[in-house]
Design a protein around this motif. Structure first.
Motif, mmCIF file in Angstrom:
data_model
loop_
_atom_site.group_PDB
_atom_site.id
_atom_site.type_symbol
_atom_site.label_atom_id
_atom_site.label_comp_id
_atom_site.label_asym_id
_atom_site.label_seq_id
_atom_site.Cartn_x
_atom_site.Cartn_y
_atom_site.Cartn_z
ATOM 1 N N LYS B 361 0.739 -1.256 -0.206
ATOM 2 C CA LYS B 361 -0.219 0.234 0.162
ATOM 3 C C LYS B 361 1.129 0.874 0.019
ATOM 4 O O LYS B 361 1.033 2.153 -0.186
ATOM 5 C CB LYS B 361 -1.109 -0.270 1.491
ATOM 6 C CG LYS B 361 -2.113 0.681 1.103
ATOM 7 C CD LYS B 361 -2.733 0.655 2.241
ATOM 8 C CE LYS B 361 -3.745 -1.281 2.503
ATOM 9 N NZ LYS B 361 -4.059 -0.347 4.472
ATOM 10 N N ILE B 362 1.972 1.161 0.945
ATOM 11 C CA ILE B 362 3.356 2.909 0.738
ATOM 12 C C ILE B 362 3.419 2.809 -0.546
ATOM 13 O O ILE B 362 3.341 4.256 -0.920
ATOM 14 C CB ILE B 362 3.869 2.022 2.446
ATOM 15 C CG1 ILE B 362 2.672 1.995 3.802
ATOM 16 C CG2 ILE B 362 4.743 3.042 1.997
ATOM 17 C CD1 ILE B 362 3.967 1.460 4.504
ATOM 18 N N ARG B 365 0.956 4.304 -3.008
ATOM 19 C CA ARG B 365 1.053 5.310 -2.948
ATOM 20 C C ARG B 365 2.166 6.100 -2.610
ATOM 21 O O ARG B 365 2.012 7.966 -2.897
ATOM 22 C CB ARG B 365 1.126 5.443 -0.528
ATOM 23 C CG ARG B 365 -0.068 5.991 -0.725
ATOM 24 C CD ARG B 365 -1.046 6.109 1.017
ATOM 25 N NE ARG B 365 -1.702 6.792 0.771
ATOM 26 C CZ ARG B 365 -2.381 7.654 1.529
ATOM 27 N NH1 ARG B 365 -1.155 8.084 2.762
ATOM 28 N NH2 ARG B 365 -3.289 8.625 1.461
ATOM 29 N N GLU B 366 3.530 6.067 -2.624
ATOM 30 C CA GLU B 366 4.604 6.815 -3.517
ATOM 31 C C GLU B 366 4.685 7.051 -4.440
ATOM 32 O O GLU B 366 4.880 8.286 -4.894
ATOM 33 C CB GLU B 366 5.670 6.328 -2.176
ATOM 34 C CG GLU B 366 5.382 6.232 -0.097
ATOM 35 C CD GLU B 366 5.535 7.868 0.141
ATOM 36 O OE1 GLU B 366 6.226 8.533 -0.664
ATOM 37 O OE2 GLU B 366 4.821 7.960 0.611
ATOM 38 N N GLY B 368 2.484 6.971 -6.767
ATOM 39 C CA GLY B 368 1.233 7.896 -6.993
ATOM 40 C C GLY B 368 1.944 9.580 -6.957
ATOM 41 O O GLY B 368 2.126 10.356 -7.560
ATOM 42 N N GLN B 369 2.677 9.747 -5.407
ATOM 43 C CA GLN B 369 2.756 11.040 -5.329
ATOM 44 C C GLN B 369 4.025 11.184 -6.251
ATOM 45 O O GLN B 369 4.705 12.696 -5.672
ATOM 46 C CB GLN B 369 3.132 10.244 -3.386
ATOM 47 C CG GLN B 369 2.178 9.940 -2.957
ATOM 48 C CD GLN B 369 1.068 11.516 -1.257
ATOM 49 O OE1 GLN B 369 2.424 12.313 -1.150
ATOM 50 N NE2 GLN B 369 0.402 11.092 -0.891
#
Lengths: 466, 466
Positions: B361-362, B365-366, B368-369
C-alpha cells in the motif's frame, strides 16, 4: 488479564461484535461493558459508518460518550451525521468537558450551532461550559483544560471534603486533586487525595492544602504546559485567569497526547512537511501532496541558486573537468554537518536547554566542531582523490574545501534555527532541507574559490585565469 | 502562587541559598521546605559540587532523597563522591525504588557495590529491592518499574483497603491504584482509589476490583510501555512475570520522561547523530564530536559513489557542459522528497499506524505521490531551464529527470525504513542522510540516462555517442 498490543484487541473482537450487532443488541451491550473504551474506539474506527452509529446507540449514553471522546475529528463528524443531531446531543453532553468543547468547535459552523442548541435542551450547564471553553485556541492551556474538577471552600473539614469527592467524583475528570476556592472562584490552594487520606478526618482543609501552586494562564502554549507537567511530575495543573480565578484544570492524560502530537509535528517540520493531523495511512492522498508539495517547491526554487553559483564558475568548470565530479560529494557533506548542528540546536531550544542569548557560546562551539570534523574528513577526502588518480594538488583542493564546507555547515546549521526563533518563527520549520540549500550554495562558492587559488597554474595554462 | 517558567525559580533563589549555606543552615532548612523539589534539583545542578553536597546534608534525608532522585547521572555521581558512601547511604535508601536502583547501576562497579553494602546496613529491604530491579535493562519495563506500590489480599473490605493505603501511603509511589494479590504474588485485579471512594466501606474488594487488567512483561521496550499508557490514559501499569506474579508498577511520571527522551533520540537519529544523553550545552565538546563524526564519515564514504557514478559519464559531462550545472539542483530535490517520505514512514512505524505488512500500500501511494509531485516540479524546472537559455531539448531533459528522481526519492525514502525495521534495526537510524546518499547516486544515473537518450544527437555531434 491481557497484554495484547494496541489495535489488536479491536481486531480480535470485531467479528463477534458485527454478528451481535445484527442478531442480539442486548447481549452486545453486556459484551461491550467488559471491553476498554479505548479498544471500543479502535473498533468503531474499523467498522463501517452505519455499524459504528448503531454500536453507539446500543450502549449506554455514558459509554457511548467515552467512546466518542476517543475518536478522531473525522470519525466524530461522521457519527454526528450518522446518528443525527437530536439523538447524539444526550451522548455529547455526557462527554468530558474538554472533549465535548473540542467536538463542537471542530464541526462545520451550522452543524456545531445546532448541536449546541440541542445540548442546551438536555443539559443547559454543559452547553454553557462548551461556550466557555470554546473561546480558547485549541493549542493553548485553555484549549486543553476541563471544567470537570472538584472544588471546595475554605474551612471545610477533611471528612467533608472527602464526602464531596464521593458525591461529585463520578463527574470529575480527576478526583486526585481538590481545589480550594475563595470568593469569585479565587484559587487559594490545592490538596491531593493522598494528603487528604493521610490527614485526620477533622483537620481543616486550610491546613492540609498547599498554597504555593504552579499555575498557567489559559493562553499558555500547550507545549510549555506539557513540558512543565513532565518536568515537575504534575498529574494536574490549574489554569487561572485575572485575580487568580480558577478557569479549569489540565490533566496528565491530555498532556501525554500533546507530547506525542508535538513530537510528530517537530519531526515533520524538520523534514519540510506541513504537520499532518492524522496517521500516514489515514491522511488522504491529496492532503499529503498538499502538505509536501508546497515545501518541495520552495526548496526547489531555493536550489536554483546552486545553478546560478555554478554558472558563475562555468569557465573554471569547463577548464578542469574533474571539478564537477566532486560537487555532489562536497555539498552533501556540508548539508549533513549542517543538519546535525541544526537538529542539536532545535532540540536544545525545544527543551529549554539552550537560550537565544547563548548564541556566542554556540557559535564558538560549532566553529570548533566544524574545524575538527572537517579536518578528519579532509584526510579521507584527500586519500580518495589520490586513489582516483586526481593528483596531489587536486587532493589539496578537496581537503581545504572540506574543512571550509564542514565548518560553514556547522555554523549556518546552528545559527539558522536561532535566527528563526529570534524573528518569532518555529525553529523546526523546514530547517534541515532549507539549511541544506543554503549550505549547497555557500559550498559551491568555497569549492571554486579554493580551486581557483590552488589550481591557478593549471587554469592559466587553459587561459581561464590571467 | 507562582507561574515562573522552568529553571527561573532556581535562579531566583540561588543567591539567598548561597548566603544561608554560609551563615545559617537551620534557617536554610526551613526556607527550603517551601520550595518544590524539582526547583531544588535545578538549584543543586547550578551550585558548585561542594555547595550541592552541603545543601543535601542540611535538609532532611527524605528531602535530600527527593532532590537526588531528580538529578542527572553525572551530578548524582559527583554527590555520592562529595558526600561519601557512608553518609549518602541513608539518603539513597529513602529514594524511590526505581530511582535508587538506577543510581546504583549507574555508578562505577566498585563504588556501586560498596554503596549497596552500606545501604544493606541501614535498610536491608531497600538493598534487596535494588538488586531485584537492577537485573532488568534500563530501557525496558523492568528498568522503569518501582516496587513501591500498595498491595492487598482478596476478601478485604473497602474500609480495610483504605486503611492500608493510609498506613503505607507515604512510602508508595502511587496510592491511586491498589493491587490485589493472591498466592505467590499472583495479580488478581486492580482497584482505583476513585472506585474505592465511590464504593461502600463494607463492600468486598473482590467486587470493586477490575480483573481485566492491561499488563506488560519486564522485558517490554520502554517506548511500547509509553505508547500503551498514553493511548489508554493509564496512570499506572503493572509489570508481571511468569504466573502473573506482580513484579512492579510503572507510573505515569516516568513515562512522560520516556516520551521526551525517545522524542529526542528519534530526532537525533534521523539527522545522523548518535543520541546524546544530556543537553547540547551539557554534552562535552569531544563527546559531541564522537557522536557526530562517526556518522559523518560513514555518509561521506557513502557519497564517494556519487563520484563513481559521475565518472562513469565523464565523457557525456565533458561533451555537454550545461549538464554539470543542474546536478546539485536535481539531486537535492530527490533527497528532499526522499527524506519527506522517510520521515512519514518512520513516524507511522513509531506510532504503530503503519505495519510492515502495509508495504504494498505504501509503495503504491509513494509511487503516485512521486509522479504527481515530480510532474509539478518538472514544469518549474523546465521553465527555469528555458529562462537560463538552455533550450527546449535541455528543458525536456530536466523535466523528465525530475519526474524520475522525485518518484525514485519517494519510493526509496519510504521503503528504506521498512527494510531497516524488517531486519530488526531502528528505522530512524540515520535514515534521512543515508537515503539522501542513495538517492543522490540513483539520481545521477537517472539524469545521465535521460540526457544520453534525449540529447543523443548533440552527443553524436561531439563524437561521444555512436
Amino acid at each position: 488479564m491481557y497484554s495484547l498490543g494496541m489495535i489488536r484487541v479491536a481486531v480480535a473482537i470485531a467479528p463477534e461484535v458485527r454478528q451481535l450487532l445484527e442478531e442480539d443488541p442486548h447481549e452486545l451491550e453486556e459484551f461491550l461493558e467488559e471491553i476498554h473504551d479505548e479498544d471500543l474506539a479502535d473498533l468503531v474506527g474499523m467498522l463501517a459508518k452505519e455499524e459504528g452509529a448503531k454500536l453507539l446507540e446500543t450502549v449506554s449514553p455514558e459509554q457511548a460518550a467515552r467512546i466518542l471522546e476517543r475518536l478522531d475529528d473525522e470519525r466524530q463528524q461522521e457519527l454526528v451525521e450518522g446518528i443525527g443531531i437530536e439523538s447524539i446531543a444526550p451522548i455529547v453532553s455526557e462527554m468530558r468537558a474538554d472533549d465535548r468543547a473540542d467536538l463542537v468547535s471542530m464541526l462545520p459552523e451550522a452543524m456545531g450551532e445546532s448541536l449546541l442548541e440541542s445540548i442546551e435542551k438536555v443539559d443547559p450547564e454543559a452547553a454553557a461550559d462548551i461556550e466557555e471553553l470554546a473561546q480558547w485556541p485549541e493549542d493553548s492551556a485553555g484549549g486543553l483544560m476541563t471544567t470537570d474538577y472538584v472544588s471546595v471552600t475554605p474551612g471545610m473539614t477533611v471528612a467533608q471534603v472527602i464526602e464531596k469527592i464521593r458525591t461529585e467524583g463520578t463527574e470529575a475528570e480527576t478526583v486526585y486533586y481538590v481545589y480550594v476556592l475563595g470568593k469569585m472562584n479565587r484559587l487559594l490552594g490545592v490538596a491531593s487525595l493522598r494528603d487528604l487520606l493521610l490527614a485526620k478526618p477533622f483537620d481543616n482543609i486550610d491546613d492540609v492544602m498547599v498554597e504555593m501552586v504552579h499555575v498557567v494562564s489559559p493562553t499558555t502554549d500547550q507545549e510549555e504546559v506539557a513540558r512543565t507537567m513532565a518536568k515537575y511530575d504534575f498529574s494536574a495543573l490549574p489554569v487561572v485567569g485575572p485575580g487568580q480565578r480558577l478557569l479549569g484544570v489540565i490533566t496528565v492524560d491530555d498532556v501525554m497526547d500533546v507530547l506525542t502530537e508535538e513530537h510528530g509535528e517537530d519531526v515533520q517540520r524538520i523534514a519540510a512537511i506541513e504537520p499532518t493531523e492524522e496517521g500516514y495511512l489515514q491522511t488522504t492522498f491529496w492532503t499529503l501532496i498538499r502538505k509536501r508539495l508546497v515545501w518541495l517547491c520552495v526548496l526547489f526554487v531555493g536550489s536554483f541558486f546552486t545553478g546560478t553559483a555554478l554558472r558563475a564558475y562555468d569557465d573554471v568548470l569547463a577548464a578542469i573537468e574533474t571539478l564537477a565530479l566532486y560537487v555532489p560529494l562536497l555539498i552533501s557533506t556540508g548539508g549533513n554537518s549542517g543538519s546535525q548542528s541544526a537538529t542539536l540546536v532545535i532540540r536544545g531550544l525545544a527543551m529549554n536547554e539552550v537560550q537565544l542569548s547563548d548564541y556566542g557560546k554556540i557559535f564558538r562551539r560549532e566553529l570548533g566542531q566544524g574545524l575538527v570534523m572537517g579536518g578528519v574528513l579532509s584526510v579521507l577526502g584527500a586519500v580518495r582523490a589520490l586513489a582516483w588518480g586526481d593528483g596531489p594538488l587536486f587532493a589539496g583542493v578537496v581537503a581545504v574545501t572540506l574543512i571550509g564546507i564542514v565548518t560553514m555547515g556547522c555554523v549556518v546549521g546552528s545559527m539558522f534555527p536561532l535566527l528563526l526563533r529570534r524573528v518569532g518563527l518555529d525553529p523546526a520549520t523546514s530547517s534541515a532541507p532549507f539549511i541544506a540549500s543554503v549550505v549547497d550554495v555557500f559550498g559551491i562558492l568555497i569549492y571554486f574559490t579554493v580551486a581557483k587559488y590552488l589550481l591557478a597554474e593549471a587554469l592559466r595554462a587553459t587561459g581561464v585565469a590571467p
